[in-house]
Design a protein around this motif. Structure first.
Motif, mmCIF file in Angstrom:
data_model
loop_
_atom_site.group_PDB
_atom_site.id
_atom_site.type_symbol
_atom_site.label_atom_id
_atom_site.label_comp_id
_atom_site.label_asym_id
_atom_site.label_seq_id
_atom_site.Cartn_x
_atom_site.Cartn_y
_atom_site.Cartn_z
ATOM 1 N N GLU A 12 -10.936 3.429 -4.287
ATOM 2 C CA GLU A 12 -11.653 2.269 -4.862
ATOM 3 C C GLU A 12 -11.858 2.525 -6.120
ATOM 4 O O GLU A 12 -12.371 1.568 -6.996
ATOM 5 N N ARG A 13 -11.587 3.715 -6.885
ATOM 6 C CA ARG A 13 -11.707 4.026 -8.191
ATOM 7 C C ARG A 13 -10.378 3.375 -8.793
ATOM 8 O O ARG A 13 -10.427 3.112 -10.097
ATOM 9 N N THR A 14 -9.280 3.022 -8.125
ATOM 10 C CA THR A 14 -8.069 2.657 -8.533
ATOM 11 C C THR A 14 -8.357 1.061 -8.931
ATOM 12 O O THR A 14 -9.207 0.395 -8.415
ATOM 13 N N GLY A 36 -12.268 -10.359 -12.993
ATOM 14 C CA GLY A 36 -11.346 -10.454 -11.676
ATOM 15 C C GLY A 36 -10.559 -9.240 -11.345
ATOM 16 O O GLY A 36 -9.598 -9.411 -10.299
ATOM 17 N N ILE A 37 -10.653 -8.090 -11.908
ATOM 18 C CA ILE A 37 -9.875 -6.973 -11.545
ATOM 19 C C ILE A 37 -10.469 -6.339 -10.298
ATOM 20 O O ILE A 37 -11.919 -6.315 -10.370
ATOM 21 N N GLN A 38 -10.055 -6.053 -9.208
ATOM 22 C CA GLN A 38 -10.412 -5.651 -7.771
ATOM 23 C C GLN A 38 -10.132 -4.288 -7.573
ATOM 24 O O GLN A 38 -9.338 -3.583 -8.114
ATOM 25 N N PRO A 39 -10.971 -3.336 -6.632
ATOM 26 C CA PRO A 39 -10.795 -2.188 -6.466
ATOM 27 C C PRO A 39 -9.312 -2.196 -5.706
ATOM 28 O O PRO A 39 -9.062 -2.896 -4.858
ATOM 29 N N GLY A 40 -8.992 -0.806 -5.585
ATOM 30 C CA GLY A 40 -7.982 -0.605 -4.621
ATOM 31 C C GLY A 40 -8.588 -0.184 -3.360
ATOM 32 O O GLY A 40 -9.899 -0.290 -2.945
ATOM 33 N N PRO A 76 0.908 -1.256 0.020
ATOM 34 C CA PRO A 76 -0.096 0.059 -0.020
ATOM 35 C C PRO A 76 0.854 1.323 0.087
ATOM 36 O O PRO A 76 0.371 2.026 -0.672
ATOM 37 N N GLU A 77 2.034 1.152 0.539
ATOM 38 C CA GLU A 77 2.733 2.430 0.682
ATOM 39 C C GLU A 77 3.109 2.981 -0.780
ATOM 40 O O GLU A 77 3.374 4.170 -0.771
ATOM 41 N N GLU A 78 3.540 2.023 -1.819
ATOM 42 C CA GLU A 78 3.698 2.209 -3.060
ATOM 43 C C GLU A 78 2.684 2.459 -3.970
ATOM 44 O O GLU A 78 2.808 3.032 -5.236
ATOM 45 N N ASN A 79 1.393 2.258 -3.304
ATOM 46 C CA ASN A 79 -0.023 2.191 -4.351
ATOM 47 C C ASN A 79 -0.755 3.205 -3.582
ATOM 48 O O ASN A 79 -0.645 4.432 -3.977
ATOM 49 N N GLU A 80 -1.744 2.661 -2.948
ATOM 50 C CA GLU A 80 -2.921 3.845 -2.205
ATOM 51 C C GLU A 80 -2.332 4.846 -1.713
ATOM 52 O O GLU A 80 -2.755 6.088 -1.968
ATOM 53 N N GLN A 81 -1.129 4.678 -0.959
ATOM 54 C CA GLN A 81 -0.698 5.634 -0.099
ATOM 55 C C GLN A 81 -0.082 6.852 -0.932
ATOM 56 O O GLN A 81 -0.078 7.788 -0.685
ATOM 57 N N GLU A 118 0.525 -11.767 -12.695
ATOM 58 C CA GLU A 118 1.468 -11.803 -11.454
ATOM 59 C C GLU A 118 1.066 -10.586 -10.625
ATOM 60 O O GLU A 118 1.346 -10.648 -9.503
ATOM 61 N N GLY A 119 0.423 -9.535 -10.886
ATOM 62 C CA GLY A 119 -0.259 -8.556 -10.026
ATOM 63 C C GLY A 119 0.396 -7.233 -10.490
ATOM 64 O O GLY A 119 1.491 -7.123 -10.828
ATOM 65 N N HIS A 120 -0.778 -6.209 -10.618
ATOM 66 C CA HIS A 120 -0.345 -4.929 -10.644
ATOM 67 C C HIS A 120 -1.294 -4.037 -9.933
ATOM 68 O O HIS A 120 -2.537 -4.521 -9.535
ATOM 69 N N PHE A 121 -0.933 -2.778 -9.760
ATOM 70 C CA PHE A 121 -1.901 -1.551 -9.254
ATOM 71 C C PHE A 121 -1.656 -0.683 -10.286
ATOM 72 O O PHE A 121 -0.919 -0.329 -10.931
ATOM 73 N N VAL A 122 -3.060 0.086 -10.611
ATOM 74 C CA VAL A 122 -3.257 1.059 -11.545
ATOM 75 C C VAL A 122 -4.315 2.038 -11.150
ATOM 76 O O VAL A 122 -5.085 1.958 -10.348
ATOM 77 N N ALA A 123 -3.669 3.449 -11.233
ATOM 78 C CA ALA A 123 -4.531 4.614 -10.912
ATOM 79 C C ALA A 123 -4.885 5.531 -12.078
ATOM 80 O O ALA A 123 -3.716 5.498 -12.802
#
Length: 454
Positions: free
Chosen positions: A279-281, A262-266, A235-240, A292-297
């Protein structure tokens, strides 16, 4: 695989009931993917042509999964730029930014080029994409991948984000920050990422990411879109990081990303202020989809930007150099390249339209590398071959992908033809692979030494 105990504790705390499902993915095979290149081939033709068993990646129209035993990287179609091998969840990022032909786009942390090649293909070689990479070694791979894909509207730079921010205030319609991160989503495919992991490294990455975002903010036009992504879970590198970015500037709007397949919200609960809009992310988890996993905003700049008052690049190639190229074009090609001609010493490039002046920047590739002026003659570059279609040349030599001749060409060997036609485009099943020069019945091989197979 032995995961760091601190990482296990952290993910158990964050994921609670989901943790066991998350950790079970580390006992499974990593997801393998490739994306076909719409600049060279359409979906239907691609599926008919390639000899691999493929299944579609649901969140990327050009993406496919392939089985671990397949080796698409060793096939001649890979050398011809018909596809790019890319981790499947990484394919989603460019789909969120979705640039249009004609726009000004920046990929700020671009190596090795998976997302750049995807963005450029969406732009159909129209407009400008600046692909930047701060690391000199990595920028070489980026430049090669852009070349292989037949991309002609890219400026490849090897610069710091601060330097670019000074050059390009308020310049870009769309910016991608695929930020350097702690790489937790790489653990299944890269043992080194596991060794390198520590909570301190996570925190260092978060500081660096915030600084990169500040630079990106300076370069975004009013109404422009910025997409931020990482291949990590922390979360430090993504949501925060996104929370801090939105708190710093009051003219940014967090846009909603569609959550399907299968994509989930932040997670708002992972922010410092229980920030509901987080949660929009989007989060792509290995236990919720095949990847493998990603975060996107996705963020829009609503306030005014300084207007860019830089200059555009002017053609600087000598008349003689252009004349030598035009003579080659007349003798060898059936198409004309009408772009500003720019020379780096003896090397000639066709610049993208509306290319900004890049004096003072470290430029690795400026548009399409046409070739090199040698004594009284012009020698075409590999990039020119990969940007053409067979109908763009007078003569071509087509090799079958499973033939001995094709293997010989990729090894750098000469091929016997019995004719004497001069420069010709060597193709594999109709797709350009590189140059050859046919003299007295033999084709001299111009496939680049650095790309040849053993």
């Amino acid at each position: 695989m032995k995961l760091p105990s601190e990482f296990i504790e952290k993910m158990e705390r964050l994921l609670e009931d989901e943790a066991s499902r998350f950790f079970s993915t580390y006992h499974e095979e990593k997801a393998n993917g490739l994306r076909f290149n719409p600049l060279k081939i359409d979906r239907e033709t691609f599926l008919t042509l390639v000899p691999f068993a493929l299944s579609p990646v649901p969140f990327c129209p050009t993406g496919f999964y392939y089985d671990a035993h397949e080796q698409p990287g060793k096939h001649p179609y890979h050398a011809a730029g018909l596809y790019y091998i890319q981790e499947p969840s990484a394919m989603f990022v460019a789909e969120v930014l979705k640039p249009n032909p004609g726009e000004f786009v920046l990929d700020l942390c671009a190596a090795p080029g998976g997302k750049t090649t995807q963005l450029a293909a969406m732009m159909k070689n129209q407009g400008l994409i600046i692909a930047n990479e701060i690391h000199p070694k990595r920028v070489k791979a980026l430049s090669e991948n852009i070349e292989r894909f037949g991309i002609t509207n890219a400026l490849v730079t090897n610069e710091t984000p601060e330097k670019l921010a000074k050059y390009f205030p308020g310049f870009f319609d769309k910016i991608l920050v695929d930020a350097p991160c702690s790489g937790e989503g790489m653990f299944r495919k890269d043992e080194e990422a596991v060794q390198f992991w520590s909570q301190a490294h996570v925190e260092q990455c978060a500081i660096k990411q915030r600084h990169i975002l500040d630079c990106a903010y300076e370069m975004l036009k009013e109404g422009g879109i910025l997409v931020y992504s990482t291949c990590t879970f922390s979360p430090e590198e993504n949501e925060q990081t996104i929370e801090a970015f939105l708190q710093t500037y009051d003219d940014l709007e967090l846009l909603s990303i569609e959550k399907v397949h299968g994509i989930q919200p932040g997670r708002r609960e992972w922010t410092n202020t229980n920030f509901e809009e987080m949660e929009r992310t989007a989060r792509l988890w290995p236990h919720s989809l095949k990847g493998e996993g990603h975060f996107v905003a996705k963020i829009k700049k609503t306030g005014p930007s300084p207007s860019w008052n830089g200059r555009y690049a002017k053609p600087n190639a000598s008349k003689q150099m252009v004349r030598e190229y035009r003579q080659f074009e007349q003798e060898v090609l059936q198409t004309e390249i009408e772009k500003p001609m720019y020379a780096f010493q003896h090397h000639l490039f066709a610049l993208p339209d509306h290319c900004p002046n890049f004096d003072g920047l470290k430029v690795v590739r400026a548009g399409l590398h046409l070739g090199e002026a040698k004594k009284q003659r012009f020698e075409p570059n590999h990039a020119l071959a990969l940007s053409l279609k067979p109908q763009d040349v007078r003569y071509s030599l087509d090799l079958s992908s499973d033939s001995v001749e094709c293997l010989k060409y990729l090894r750098g060997e000469t091929i016997q033809t019995g004719e004497d036609r001069g420069w010709l485009l060597v193709t594999v099943d109709g797709y350009p692979l590189g140059w050859g020069k046919e003299v007295k019945g033999m084709v001299k091989n111009f496939y680049p030494k650095g790309l040849r197979i053993n």
